[in-house]
Design a protein around this motif. Structure first.
Motif, PDB file in Angstrom:
ATOM      1  N   GLU A 400       0.843  -1.194   0.000  1.00 15.10           N
ATOM      2  CA  GLU A 400       0.000   0.000   0.000  1.00 15.10           C
ATOM      3  C   GLU A 400       0.881   1.248   0.000  1.00 15.10           C
ATOM      4  O   GLU A 400       1.959   1.268   0.588  1.00 15.10           O
ATOM      5  CB  GLU A 400      -0.910   0.006   1.221  1.00 15.10           C
ATOM      6  N   LYS A 401       0.416   2.311  -0.673  1.00 12.34           N
ATOM      7  CA  LYS A 401       1.144   3.576  -0.732  1.00 12.34           C
ATOM      8  C   LYS A 401       0.258   4.706  -0.217  1.00 12.34           C
ATOM      9  O   LYS A 401      -0.977   4.635  -0.297  1.00 12.34           O
ATOM     10  CB  LYS A 401       1.559   3.884  -2.176  1.00 12.34           C
ATOM     11  N   LYS A 402       0.879   5.750   0.287  1.00 13.07           N
ATOM     12  CA  LYS A 402       0.111   6.922   0.733  1.00 13.07           C
ATOM     13  C   LYS A 402      -0.607   7.554  -0.446  1.00 13.07           C
ATOM     14  O   LYS A 402      -1.740   8.018  -0.331  1.00 13.07           O
ATOM     15  CB  LYS A 402       1.051   7.937   1.397  1.00 13.07           C
ATOM     16  N   GLN A 403       0.086   7.600  -1.589  1.00  9.15           N
ATOM     17  CA  GLN A 403      -0.531   8.123  -2.805  1.00  9.15           C
ATOM     18  C   GLN A 403      -0.979   6.936  -3.659  1.00  9.15           C
ATOM     19  O   GLN A 403      -0.154   6.278  -4.309  1.00  9.15           O
ATOM     20  CB  GLN A 403       0.465   8.985  -3.589  1.00  9.15           C
ATOM     21  N   GLU A 404      -2.257   6.639  -3.645  1.00 11.31           N
ATOM     22  CA  GLU A 404      -2.781   5.463  -4.335  1.00 11.31           C
ATOM     23  C   GLU A 404      -2.523   5.505  -5.836  1.00 11.31           C
ATOM     24  O   GLU A 404      -2.365   4.464  -6.477  1.00 11.31           O
ATOM     25  CB  GLU A 404      -4.283   5.334  -4.076  1.00 11.31           C
ATOM     26  N   GLU A 405      -2.475   6.728  -6.408  1.00 11.52           N
ATOM     27  CA  GLU A 405      -2.269   6.835  -7.861  1.00 11.52           C
ATOM     28  C   GLU A 405      -0.894   6.313  -8.281  1.00 11.52           C
ATOM     29  O   GLU A 405      -0.697   5.920  -9.432  1.00 11.52           O
ATOM     30  CB  GLU A 405      -2.445   8.277  -8.339  1.00 11.52           C
ATOM     31  N   PHE A 406       0.062   6.282  -7.308  1.00 13.30           N
ATOM     32  CA  PHE A 406       1.388   5.774  -7.660  1.00 13.30           C
ATOM     33  C   PHE A 406       1.324   4.280  -7.998  1.00 13.30           C
ATOM     34  O   PHE A 406       1.960   3.819  -8.942  1.00 13.30           O
ATOM     35  CB  PHE A 406       2.388   6.016  -6.527  1.00 13.30           C
ATOM     36  N   ASN A 407       0.563   3.499  -7.200  1.00 13.58           N
ATOM     37  CA  ASN A 407       0.410   2.075  -7.493  1.00 13.58           C
ATOM     38  C   ASN A 407      -0.266   1.851  -8.843  1.00 13.58           C
ATOM     39  O   ASN A 407       0.029   0.875  -9.532  1.00 13.58           O
ATOM     40  CB  ASN A 407      -0.393   1.384  -6.385  1.00 13.58           C
ATOM     41  N   THR A 408      -1.178   2.746  -9.211  1.00 15.06           N
ATOM     42  CA  THR A 408      -1.812   2.653 -10.529  1.00 15.06           C
ATOM     43  C   THR A 408      -0.762   2.773 -11.631  1.00 15.06           C
ATOM     44  O   THR A 408      -0.800   2.046 -12.633  1.00 15.06           O
ATOM     45  CB  THR A 408      -2.875   3.764 -10.696  1.00 15.06           C
ATOM     46  N   LYS A 409       0.201   3.672 -11.428  1.00 12.60           N
ATOM     47  CA  LYS A 409       1.289   3.840 -12.404  1.00 12.60           C
ATOM     48  C   LYS A 409       2.207   2.615 -12.428  1.00 12.60           C
ATOM     49  O   LYS A 409       2.676   2.207 -13.491  1.00 12.60           O
ATOM     50  CB  LYS A 409       2.107   5.085 -12.062  1.00 12.60           C
ATOM     51  N   VAL A 410       2.450   2.039 -11.243  1.00 14.02           N
ATOM     52  CA  VAL A 410       3.300   0.840 -11.171  1.00 14.02           C
ATOM     53  C   VAL A 410       2.672  -0.304 -11.961  1.00 14.02           C
ATOM     54  O   VAL A 410       3.336  -0.959 -12.778  1.00 14.02           O
ATOM     55  CB  VAL A 410       3.525   0.416  -9.706  1.00 14.02           C
ATOM     56  N   VAL A 411       1.379  -0.535 -11.732  1.00 16.68           N
ATOM     57  CA  VAL A 411       0.682  -1.619 -12.445  1.00 16.68           C
ATOM     58  C   VAL A 411       0.678  -1.345 -13.945  1.00 16.68           C
ATOM     59  O   VAL A 411       0.956  -2.244 -14.755  1.00 16.68           O
ATOM     60  CB  VAL A 411      -0.768  -1.765 -11.917  1.00 16.68           C
ATOM     61  N   ALA A 412       0.387  -0.106 -14.339  1.00 16.70           N
ATOM     62  CA  ALA A 412       0.344   0.248 -15.766  1.00 16.70           C
ATOM     63  C   ALA A 412       1.697   0.034 -16.432  1.00 16.70           C
ATOM     64  O   ALA A 412       1.775  -0.389 -17.593  1.00 16.70           O
ATOM     65  CB  ALA A 412      -0.108   1.693 -15.925  1.00 16.70           C
ATOM     66  N   SER A 413       2.785   0.320 -15.694  1.00 13.22           N
ATOM     67  CA  SER A 413       4.128   0.156 -16.278  1.00 13.22           C
ATOM     68  C   SER A 413       4.414  -1.297 -16.622  1.00 13.22           C
ATOM     69  O   SER A 413       5.086  -1.595 -17.616  1.00 13.22           O
ATOM     70  CB  SER A 413       5.189   0.704 -15.312  1.00 13.22           C
ATOM     71  N   TRP A 414       3.877  -2.234 -15.805  1.00 13.29           N
ATOM     72  CA  TRP A 414       4.121  -3.651 -16.062  1.00 13.29           C
ATOM     73  C   TRP A 414       3.125  -4.233 -17.057  1.00 13.29           C
ATOM     74  O   TRP A 414       3.430  -5.228 -17.725  1.00 13.29           O
ATOM     75  CB  TRP A 414       4.135  -4.443 -14.759  1.00 13.29           C
ATOM     76  N   GLU A 415       1.969  -3.610 -17.174  1.00 15.55           N
ATOM     77  CA  GLU A 415       1.035  -4.040 -18.217  1.00 15.55           C
ATOM     78  C   GLU A 415       1.630  -3.829 -19.601  1.00 15.55           C
ATOM     79  O   GLU A 415       1.361  -4.597 -20.534  1.00 15.55           O
ATOM     80  CB  GLU A 415      -0.286  -3.265 -18.091  1.00 15.55           C
ATOM     81  N   LYS A 416       2.466  -2.806 -19.731  1.00 14.82           N
ATOM     82  CA  LYS A 416       3.133  -2.538 -21.006  1.00 14.82           C
ATOM     83  C   LYS A 416       4.301  -3.486 -21.259  1.00 14.82           C
ATOM     84  O   LYS A 416       4.752  -3.617 -22.392  1.00 14.82           O
ATOM     85  CB  LYS A 416       3.663  -1.100 -21.022  1.00 14.82           C
ATOM     86  N   MET A 417       4.793  -4.139 -20.178  1.00 13.68           N
ATOM     87  CA  MET A 417       6.040  -4.895 -20.287  1.00 13.68           C
ATOM     88  C   MET A 417       5.858  -6.390 -20.494  1.00 13.68           C
ATOM     89  O   MET A 417       6.836  -7.128 -20.558  1.00 13.68           O
ATOM     90  CB  MET A 417       6.903  -4.678 -19.040  1.00 13.68           C
ATOM     91  N   THR A 418       4.617  -6.886 -20.552  1.00 12.58           N
ATOM     92  CA  THR A 418       4.424  -8.314 -20.803  1.00 12.58           C
ATOM     93  C   THR A 418       3.248  -8.530 -21.750  1.00 12.58           C
ATOM     94  O   THR A 418       2.207  -7.885 -21.606  1.00 12.58           O
ATOM     95  CB  THR A 418       4.188  -9.109 -19.499  1.00 12.58           C
ATOM     96  N   THR A 419       3.446  -9.415 -22.706  1.00 14.23           N
ATOM     97  CA  THR A 419       2.346  -9.842 -23.573  1.00 14.23           C
ATOM     98  C   THR A 419       1.678 -11.082 -22.982  1.00 14.23           C
ATOM     99  O   THR A 419       0.702 -11.579 -23.524  1.00 14.23           O
ATOM    100  CB  THR A 419       2.856 -10.162 -24.993  1.00 14.23           C
ATOM    101  N   GLY A 420       2.236 -11.584 -21.871  1.00 15.59           N
ATOM    102  CA  GLY A 420       1.641 -12.702 -21.140  1.00 15.59           C
ATOM    103  C   GLY A 420       0.694 -12.163 -20.075  1.00 15.59           C
ATOM    104  O   GLY A 420       0.101 -11.095 -20.227  1.00 15.59           O
TER     105      GLY A 420
END
Length: 463
Positions: A400-420
């Motif tokens: 969990e992060k104090k700024q919830e939008e940061f985790n949204t960016k983390v997840v989005a960054s990995w969605e771009k990095m795998t076709t699996g």
């Protein structure tokens, strides 16, 4: 097999032979998946005898005269051969006859229970491949219907289940009990064997185990020592290794690129574990190494599972020049709420902390100097790495992060990095303490679950 083909195979390197075998496994499994009927052939003997005969004695006699592949995999005792109207043998009708081996296994008493996890896994694989409901741990694979084609399926399924089985081992230890005992003795020799290998980057944390190993990638170019506590918290029977950018003793290794580092890591990994599937865990600035190792293994036809510990892909992109308008807007928002604190943090971040780092750089010597040099080199090659999606699945541990939008960016960054598949696994604790006392037990439990989940799916896909 022709003489020319034998000559070509003889000239192959050991790695090329392993790759050829792996491709053969994949082709057999793909063909069998696409058809309800097994896509292989077996040698079947139909015997009409004047009196009862000892099947095992007949097989032993035959093996003394011909190679193993010429010994029939199935034997059918016939009272009379079915004939066609023209007097020839009705071969189609022969297929309906039940082999002696099948009859024996149907009627034989209940088999002994497996003594350990390896025997249990092997026995389940044999029953599935041979399609026999009742197999004893002492039954010979090749005497109850197994052959060289079926052995490929056994080996592929064993590897998918985390048992690093080689063709030679199956042919030398032809029943479940002997094969499992051999694997256990191999585990006992593993630690000594690893210590004798010429490994630049790989360090053993938990050397033994029948499950696919976990490889822990260094953080920021050098640190991997915190994985020692983590490795001891994982389930038993899981080998755990760490990978360092360079040994601290002897000549320092400074890689010119992430690609070169990944290539060297794989060379060490292959000495310890020639075949996948492999598990990797990446943390902080080593995510680029995790991605590139998986990519290069994919190119070799290997399977890899990448676990990311609470880290964004391409973290330095947040500080790219293209992000200046976004950062300026965020700065003005913070300034409007608390101007004094905002200006103070800005001055510390832009001037005071960098100055302190430069002063520390000038003062360090010895091992601290080595650590610093490795770290700076790693940041440099990380910055120049060309990020591209991989096919391997990515499992993301997320706190969990104090700024919830940061985790949204983390997840989005990995969605771009795998076709699996991308799987997000919430975990307790703070990013900086994931592998430290107090949080490490929870981290290990989640990583265990992610590895079990991957192996279970991998086993299903290979059926």
């Amino acid at each position: 097999m022709t003489t020319a083909l034998k000559d070509r195979i003889t000239k192959l390197t050991p790695e090329e032979r392993k790759l050829l075998w792996a491709r053969a496994e994949q082709r057999v499994l793909q063909r069998n998946k696409s058809s309800q009927k097994p896509d292989y052939q077996q040698l079947v003997a139909y015997v009409k005898a004047k009196q009862d005969f000892n099947l095992e004695a007949l097989k032993s006699s035959l093996r003394a005269k011909v190679p193993e592949y010429m010994v029939p995999a199935q034997w059918v005792k016939m009272e009379e051969f079915p004939l066609l109207p023209n007097g020839k043998v009705n071969k189609k009708a022969l297929r309906n006859e039940r082999p002696l081996d099948k009859e024996e296994h149907k009627a034989k008493p209940e088999a002994r229970e497996p003594k350990n996890d390896v025997e249990k896994k092997l026995l389940a694989i044999w029953k599935e491949v041979l399609q026999l409901p009742n197999i004893d741990v002492a039954d010979n694979f090749f005497e109850i219907g197994g052959d060289s084609i079926l052995s490929i399926q056994v080996i592929a399924k064993a590897r998918a289940a985390g048992i690093d089985l080689e063709p030679k081992q199956l042919f030398e230890h032809q029943n479940v009990e002997k094969l499992a005992n051999y694997m256990a003795s191999e585990d006992q020799r593993t630690e000594e064997a690893i210590s004798q290998l010429h490994l630049k980057h790989l360090v053993s944390i938990v050397p033994n185990g029948s499950k696919p190993p976990l490889f822990c990638l260094h953080s920021g170019g050098t640190h991997f020592f915190f994985y020692n506590l983590f490795g001891k918290q994982l389930k038993n029977d899981r080998p755990v290794f760490a990978l360092q950018a360079s040994p601290h003793e002897g000549e320092l290794v400074l890689h010119e690129s992430v690609n070169a580092m990944a290539k060297d890591f794989i060379a060490d990994i292959k000495q310890v574990k020639p075949h996948g599937p492999y598990h990797f865990i990446s943390y902080c600035y080593n995510t680029a190494i995790g991605v590139e190792v998986c990519r290069q293994l994919e190119q070799k036809g290997e399977q890899a599972n990448l676990i990311i510990a609470d880290t964004m892909a391409d973290y330095l992109s947040l500080f790219d020049a293209s992000q200046t308008p976004r950062r300026a807007k965020a700065f003005l928002g913070r300034f409007a709420k608390n101007p004094v604190k905002t200006v103070s943090n800005f001055v510390k971040g832009k001037f005071i902390r960098p100055l302190r780092e430069r002063l520390k750089t000038n003062d360090v010597t010895g091992s601290e100097k080595i650590v610093q040099e490795l770290h700076l080199n790693h940041i440099e090659i990380y910055r120049s790495y060309h990020w591209q999606p991989i096919k391997s699945p990515v499992n993301l541990l997320l706190t969990e992060k104090k700024q919830e939008e940061f985790n949204t960016k983390v997840v989005a960054s990995w969605e771009k990095m795998t076709t699996g598949n991308l799987h997000v696994q919430p975990t307790l604790g703070h990013h900086d303490r994931l592998f430290l006392e107090g949080t490490v037990v929870e981290t290990a439990k989640n990583v265990d679950d992610l590895m079990d989940r991957y192996e279970s799916k991998n086993l299903q896909d290979n059926r």
